[in-house]
Design a protein around this motif. Structure first.
Motif, mmCIF file in Angstrom:
data_model
loop_
_atom_site.group_PDB
_atom_site.id
_atom_site.type_symbol
_atom_site.label_atom_id
_atom_site.label_comp_id
_atom_site.label_asym_id
_atom_site.label_seq_id
_atom_site.Cartn_x
_atom_site.Cartn_y
_atom_site.Cartn_z
ATOM 1 N N GLN A 45 36.138 34.133 28.328
ATOM 2 C CA GLN A 45 34.859 33.416 28.377
ATOM 3 C C GLN A 45 34.141 33.556 27.036
ATOM 4 O O GLN A 45 33.902 34.672 26.564
ATOM 5 N N GLU A 59 35.242 37.068 25.886
ATOM 6 C CA GLU A 59 35.461 38.254 26.719
ATOM 7 C C GLU A 59 36.704 38.036 27.566
ATOM 8 O O GLU A 59 36.845 37.002 28.223
ATOM 9 N N ILE A 62 40.234 39.735 33.644
ATOM 10 C CA ILE A 62 41.531 39.758 34.328
ATOM 11 C C ILE A 62 41.498 38.929 35.614
ATOM 12 O O ILE A 62 40.472 38.838 36.285
ATOM 13 N N ARG A 63 42.619 38.311 35.919
ATOM 14 C CA ARG A 63 42.860 37.621 37.188
ATOM 15 C C ARG A 63 44.252 37.961 37.669
ATOM 16 O O ARG A 63 45.127 38.255 36.855
ATOM 17 N N PRO A 74 38.818 39.533 39.860
ATOM 18 C CA PRO A 74 38.920 40.994 39.845
ATOM 19 C C PRO A 74 38.278 41.684 41.055
ATOM 20 O O PRO A 74 38.745 42.751 41.463
ATOM 21 N N LEU A 78 40.328 44.934 41.752
ATOM 22 C CA LEU A 78 39.959 46.024 40.834
ATOM 23 C C LEU A 78 39.277 47.215 41.515
ATOM 24 O O LEU A 78 39.553 48.355 41.161
ATOM 25 N N ASN A 117 36.899 44.713 28.877
ATOM 26 C CA ASN A 117 36.243 45.623 29.817
ATOM 27 C C ASN A 117 37.109 46.853 30.040
ATOM 28 O O ASN A 117 38.321 46.739 30.231
ATOM 29 N N ASP A 180 27.696 47.188 29.694
ATOM 30 C CA ASP A 180 27.780 45.973 30.493
ATOM 31 C C ASP A 180 26.860 46.085 31.709
ATOM 32 O O ASP A 180 26.566 47.192 32.159
ATOM 33 N N ASP A 181 26.427 44.941 32.212
ATOM 34 C CA ASP A 181 25.551 44.883 33.391
ATOM 35 C C ASP A 181 24.343 45.781 33.180
ATOM 36 O O ASP A 181 23.924 46.523 34.078
ATOM 37 N N GLN A 204 23.483 39.739 34.773
ATOM 38 C CA GLN A 204 23.171 38.353 35.114
ATOM 39 C C GLN A 204 22.150 38.215 36.233
ATOM 40 O O GLN A 204 21.486 37.179 36.341
ATOM 41 N N GLU A 240 23.256 29.965 32.980
ATOM 42 C CA GLU A 240 23.819 28.822 33.703
ATOM 43 C C GLU A 240 23.187 27.501 33.284
ATOM 44 O O GLU A 240 23.740 26.439 33.568
ATOM 45 N N TYR A 259 28.219 30.340 32.602
ATOM 46 C CA TYR A 259 28.843 29.094 33.026
ATOM 47 C C TYR A 259 28.199 27.896 32.344
ATOM 48 O O TYR A 259 28.845 26.874 32.135
ATOM 49 N N PRO A 264 35.041 31.060 32.187
ATOM 50 C CA PRO A 264 36.267 31.698 31.681
ATOM 51 C C PRO A 264 37.429 30.703 31.771
ATOM 52 O O PRO A 264 37.491 29.920 32.714
HETATM 53 P P1 C2E Z 1 31.608 41.390 33.699
HETATM 54 O O1 C2E Z 1 32.330 42.119 32.652
HETATM 55 O O2 C2E Z 1 30.144 41.582 33.800
HETATM 56 O O3 C2E Z 1 31.985 39.867 33.464
HETATM 57 C C1 C2E Z 1 31.144 38.796 33.796
HETATM 58 C C2 C2E Z 1 31.488 38.214 35.139
HETATM 59 O O4 C2E Z 1 30.539 37.227 35.473
HETATM 60 C C3 C2E Z 1 32.832 37.505 35.194
HETATM 61 O O5 C2E Z 1 33.305 37.583 36.531
HETATM 62 C C4 C2E Z 1 32.433 36.064 34.864
HETATM 63 O O6 C2E Z 1 33.377 35.109 35.321
HETATM 64 C C5 C2E Z 1 31.147 35.962 35.615
HETATM 65 N N1 C2E Z 1 30.228 34.987 35.026
HETATM 66 C C6 C2E Z 1 30.112 34.639 33.722
HETATM 67 N N2 C2E Z 1 29.132 33.722 33.549
HETATM 68 C C7 C2E Z 1 28.594 33.501 34.774
HETATM 69 C C8 C2E Z 1 27.536 32.629 35.245
HETATM 70 O O7 C2E Z 1 26.887 31.902 34.493
HETATM 71 N N3 C2E Z 1 27.266 32.682 36.576
HETATM 72 C C9 C2E Z 1 27.962 33.492 37.423
HETATM 73 N N4 C2E Z 1 27.636 33.464 38.715
HETATM 74 N N5 C2E Z 1 28.974 34.314 37.011
HETATM 75 C C10 C2E Z 1 29.282 34.301 35.706
HETATM 76 P P2 C2E Z 1 34.798 38.041 36.854
HETATM 77 O O8 C2E Z 1 35.746 37.461 35.875
HETATM 78 O O9 C2E Z 1 35.009 37.778 38.313
HETATM 79 O O10 C2E Z 1 34.763 39.601 36.578
HETATM 80 C C11 C2E Z 1 33.989 40.470 37.364
HETATM 81 C C12 C2E Z 1 33.968 41.849 36.782
HETATM 82 O O11 C2E Z 1 35.258 42.470 36.839
HETATM 83 C C13 C2E Z 1 33.608 41.894 35.293
HETATM 84 O O12 C2E Z 1 32.208 41.733 35.151
HETATM 85 C C14 C2E Z 1 34.120 43.260 34.897
HETATM 86 O O13 C2E Z 1 33.196 44.258 35.256
HETATM 87 C C15 C2E Z 1 35.356 43.382 35.774
HETATM 88 N N6 C2E Z 1 36.559 43.095 34.976
HETATM 89 C C16 C2E Z 1 37.076 41.903 34.605
HETATM 90 N N7 C2E Z 1 38.201 42.057 33.875
HETATM 91 C C17 C2E Z 1 38.391 43.379 33.758
HETATM 92 C C18 C2E Z 1 39.389 44.213 33.103
HETATM 93 O O14 C2E Z 1 40.315 43.728 32.444
HETATM 94 N N8 C2E Z 1 39.259 45.567 33.232
HETATM 95 C C19 C2E Z 1 38.218 46.129 33.922
HETATM 96 N N9 C2E Z 1 38.161 47.478 34.003
HETATM 97 N N10 C2E Z 1 37.265 45.407 34.533
HETATM 98 C C20 C2E Z 1 37.354 44.057 34.437
#
Ligand code: C2E
Ligand code: MG
Ligand code: MG
Ligand code: MG
Length: 292
Positions: A45, A59, A62-63, A74, A78, A117, A180-181, A204, A240, A259, A264
């Motif tokens: 993304q 960024e 993972i999927r 994730p 995860l 991440n 993050d967050d 967010q 958004e 978004y 992503p």
């Molecule tokens: P994160 O690192 O805070 O990543 C942002 C998440 O918010 C991503 O969800 C992204 O798709 C989503 N997002 C981005 N923009 C928007 C938006 O405008 N609106 C909404 N509603 N959502 C948005 P995703 O891809 O489902 O990932 C969720 C979490 O999983 C990530 O949050 C991160 O904490 C974790 N994650 C993802 N990949 C990895 C990884 O490779 N390793 C680890 N340890 N954690 C991961």
């Protein structure tokens, strides 16, 4: 499942707990085989600088390309993996794939950074820093400053002194660190002082209601001024709409992800997206207004 329960006696049903443990073991086994079979993929993304009107980086997210369930986010796997050492192996793969990809983009002439991440358990693994060093050596074209690692603020707060040392060791190599967050883990000023990070990413949930909720607005304002005091870069997540972006710029946060800018996407779509990227016309209203 019938099972021997004491001498000469059979129990027809396992207890509920037994079944839960068994289901978790089975799920973890599936996660391990997915890792072996290459079913995990990364989507990327974009993150942009609204004021400068340019793409900063992407960024890695993972999927799981599950053979029968489709592309799983994730959240579906995860949380379980993070309670098991398998997360360390997943994390190493993610890092190595993201660096491969970044190297390919750099060769293709794209000027990008990559954020990866990392789970708390990964950072607590004693081999983490050495492994990162080796992975960077294997990607000589990637300047370490092009890599940023993201750790959840809430996870970092669970072990501030342990995190401090590993974050420091990575930063000595030139790798950036982001919380993050940010805002959800109730980091106090003193904790932020003790965590040597470069970037905070505003969660967010605060951005979502930025325009209608004066408390969220105040929190974001607070985070931005905190970031300025500590000389950290600040990124708004979950942008958004153009209005979210404009409000963030008004508050002094120029970097955004969401978004409303791009979802992503698979690695193969990134170069094309970067080429087509046009800053939102609404951003330029604020681009000339200094906030100092
Ligand atoms: P994160 O690192 O805070 O990543 C942002 C998440 O918010 C991503 O969800 C992204 O798709 C989503 N997002 C981005 N923009 C928007 C938006 O405008 N609106 C909404 N509603 N959502 C948005 P995703 O891809 O489902 O990932 C969720 C979490 O999983 C990530 O949050 C991160 O904490 C974790 N994650 C993802 N990949 C990895 C990884 O490779 N390793 C680890 N340890 N954690 C991961
Ligand atoms: Mg992240
Ligand atoms: Mg986040
Ligand atoms: Mg998140």
């Amino acid at each position: 499942m019938a099972k021997r329960a004491g001498r000469g006696r059979f129990k027809l049903f396992d207890s509920r707990e037994d079944r839960l443990v068994e289901a978790r073991m089975h799920e973890l086994e599936r996660i391990r085989s997915a890792l072996r079979d290459g079913e995990f993929v990364l989507h990327y993304q974009p993150r942009v600088d609204m004021r400068a009107g340019r793409v900063i980086g992407v960024e890695a997210l993972i999927r799981w390309q599950h053979p029968s369930l489709g592309l799983l986010p994730p959240a579906k796997f995860l949380p379980l993996a993070e309670h098991d050492p398998v997360i360390i192996e997943i994390g190493r793969r993610v890092l190595s794939e993201a660096l491969d990809q970044l190297q390919a983009w750099l060769r293709a002439g794209l000027d990008l950074k990559v954020s990866v991440n990392v789970a708390a358990r990964q950072l607590q693994w004693p081999g983490f820093v050495e492994d990162l060093r080796l992975q960077l050596l294997q990607h000589p074209e990637v300047h370490p400053g092009r890599l940023e690692l993201e750790i959840l603020e809430s996870a970092a707060l669970e072990d501030v002194s342990g995190m401090h040392d590993v974050i420091n060791a990575c930063r000595v190599m030139g790798v950036d660190f982001a919380l993050d967050d940010f805002g959800t883990g109730y980091a106090s000023l003193s904790y932020l002082k003790r965590l040597p990070v470069d970037v905070v990413k505003i969660d967010q949930t605060f951005i979502r209601e930025l325009l209608d909720n004066s408390e969220d607005l105040a929190i974001v304002e607070g985070i931005v001024s905190l970031a300025r005091i500590f000389r950290l870069r600040v990124v708004g997540e979950g942008v958004e709409t153009p209005e979210h972006g404009v409000m963030l710029m008004r508050l002094g946060c120029d970097q955004a992800q969401g978004y409303g800018i791009a979802r992503p996407m698979p690695a193969a779509e990134v170069a094309g997206w970067c080429r087509r990227f046009q800053p939102d016309p609404q951003w330029s209203i604020w681009a000339d207004v200094p906030w100092d």
